[in-house]
Write an enzyme that holds these catalytic residues in place. Structure first.
Site, mmCIF file in Angstrom:
data_model
loop_
_atom_site.group_PDB
_atom_site.id
_atom_site.type_symbol
_atom_site.label_atom_id
_atom_site.label_comp_id
_atom_site.label_asym_id
_atom_site.label_seq_id
_atom_site.Cartn_x
_atom_site.Cartn_y
_atom_site.Cartn_z
ATOM 1 N N VAL A 1 0.830 -1.204 0.000
ATOM 2 C CA VAL A 1 0.000 0.000 0.000
ATOM 3 C C VAL A 1 0.866 1.257 0.000
ATOM 4 O O VAL A 1 0.617 2.202 -0.759
ATOM 5 C CB VAL A 1 -0.954 -0.001 1.211
ATOM 6 C CG1 VAL A 1 -1.730 1.322 1.285
ATOM 7 C CG2 VAL A 1 -1.927 -1.172 1.111
ATOM 8 N N LYS B 1 -13.267 -4.734 10.401
ATOM 9 C CA LYS B 1 -13.897 -3.723 9.550
ATOM 10 C C LYS B 1 -15.327 -3.444 10.007
ATOM 11 O O LYS B 1 -15.779 -2.290 10.004
ATOM 12 C CB LYS B 1 -13.875 -4.193 8.096
ATOM 13 C CG LYS B 1 -12.463 -4.323 7.525
ATOM 14 C CD LYS B 1 -12.481 -5.011 6.171
ATOM 15 C CE LYS B 1 -11.065 -5.178 5.632
ATOM 16 N NZ LYS B 1 -11.035 -5.951 4.364
#
Length: 442
Positions: free
Chosen positions: A16, A207
């Protein structure tokens, strides 16, 4: 008039981080023109400065001390991309104590330490932005905290883990066993060497915790959730589901009853009607359905992971950070606003198992002999679980049969008790497999 320069530090230059560095470098002229500032990629923290990377980064900009970036008074925006929770927490708190803006893609960090992080930001005037922590490139966090701010949310559900969605898609399409598809997913880079965080449901649970906080202003820990993975699903389950008109997806479900003020957060494999749009979302894609009391149902679909999708969300937060630093964006990004908005009434209680209702799919491997089904029916009847249908087929092991029961509406406590008693029946040869049957609005 001189143009202000804002300096950005990246703690972590893995997949990332390299994506963020690559796209910020390529898109910087356009971003600077739109934002009215100069952007400087000032420092990058790595474990090994000599490691080969997909982007060219001057050695002078690399450091092995991530905390030095958090403490550097010349760096305005700190991107925490190291993963894990220990060093990531130190970096985040150090930067926030200095009034910096921190951008994070770390759902495990937020799930474990979100309350502390937001309290620190409030105390010291820092800001914490985390769009990339859930669903990769899907802007679900901005949707909840900004675009849908007029709503309360009775139901949020969806596919939050691309690895599991890829595995389930391949199992169904290829009629292949879990272990084979998992091996393929690892070779293709869709699954980590240690796949447990994904396939056991914990990644999706982290999440879901973030989404529950955004929607309802409370932190729900994974141990307060129902969390089940996909490892025990077989090709036979897909055949059975298809015969019943369903597909199978690993879903996170956040449900709140505003009358009783109870909240449940759970992650588990779910039978979805084949006609349902989320059932058609395959491969590494994510999908999130949000039911608002004002807007109705909205749906978000996109790549939930990968370098470019996650980098897109990180850069979106960097843009918001620039606006914050230029005082062009208000309190909507702050944790204070989330909590104040979500708590229009008293914080919800965690719903007990007997209040979490639905229909169920139960697969049993049993001895193939007379009287077994009646013994199983006696157990379900004692727990007030009503059987809606039965599918019987040969099992893979000799002398055994596979029984698939679907139920009418029941609840989690009744099914837990049922399974506990079924385990004790001598004809039941293997651990029962329980899946939930979705009853969501289209």
């Amino acid at each position: 008039m001189s143009v202000r320069t804002l300096r950005i530090g990246l703690c972590g230059l893995g997949t990332v981080g390299q994506g963020v560095w690559k796209h910020l470098t390529a898109d910087r002229p356009e971003l600077e023109a739109r934002l009215g500032v100069k952007l400087e990629l000032a420092r990058g923290a790595v474990r090994n400065p000599k490691k080969r990377r997909s982007v060219r980064i001057p050695a002078s900009k690399l450091t092995t001390d991530a905390l030095a970036i958090a403490r550097d008074p010349s760096i305005d925006i700190v991107c925490e991309l190291v993963g894990g929770t220990d060093l990531a927490r130190e970096i985040t708190l150090e930067a926030l104590r200095r009034g910096k803006v921190v951008v994070s893609a770390n759902k495990a960090l937020i799930c474990a330490h979100g309350a502390e992080i937001f309290a620190t930001a409030r105390e010291h005037g820092g800001r914490f932005l985390f769009e990339a922590s859930v669903a990769g490139g899907i802007p679900i966090i901005k949707a909840l905290r900004e675009g849908l701010v007029a709503n309360r949310f009775p139901l949020i559900y969806g596919i939050l883990n691309g690895t599991c969605n890829y595995i389930l898609t391949q199992m169904e399409e290829r009629d292949a066993p879990y272990t084979q598809v998992l091996g393929d997913a690892k070779r293709l880079g869709y699954a980590e060497a240690d796949e447990s965080l994904d396939v056991e449901g914990w990644d999706a649970a982290h999440k879901a915790s973030v989404l529950a906080y955004l929607a309802h202003g409370v932190w729900v820990r994974p141990e307060q959730m129902i969390v089940e993975g996909i490892a025990r699903i077989t090709p036979a389950d897909f055949k059975n589901a298809n015969a019943l008109g369903f597909g199978i997806k690993l879903l996170a479900v956040i449900w709140r009853d505003f009358e009783t003020n109870e909240l449940s957060v759970r992650v588990h494999p779910t039978l979805l009607p084949e006609s349902h749009v989320v059932a058609k979302v395959n491969g590494v894609f994510n999908a999130i359905s949000v039911q608002g009391d004002v807007v109705g149902t909205t749906l978000y679909i996109g790549r939930g992971a990968g370098q470019d999708a996650t980098a897109s969300a990180v850069i979106s937060d960097i843009v918001d950070a620039v606006a914050l630093l230029r005082r062009q964006k208000g309190e909507m990004i702050d944790g204070d606003f989330i909590e104040t908005t979500a708590r229009r009434q008293a914080p919800p209680r965690i719903a007990p198992p007997e209040h979490i209702e639905g229909r169920y799919y139960l697969r049993l491997t049993v001895e193939d002999k007379p009287g077994v089904l009646s013994a199983i029916a006696a157990v379900t009847a004692r727990q007030h679980v009503s059987i809606a249908s039965v599918i019987q087929s040969p099992a893979e092991r000799a002398g055994a049969a596979s029984l698939v029961l679907t139920t009418h509406r029941s609840n989690e406590r009744a099914l837990r008790n049922t399974i506990a008693r079924l385990r004790r029946l001598r004809p039941v040869l293997e651990e029962p497999v329980l899946l939930r049957i979705a009853e969501f609005p289209e």
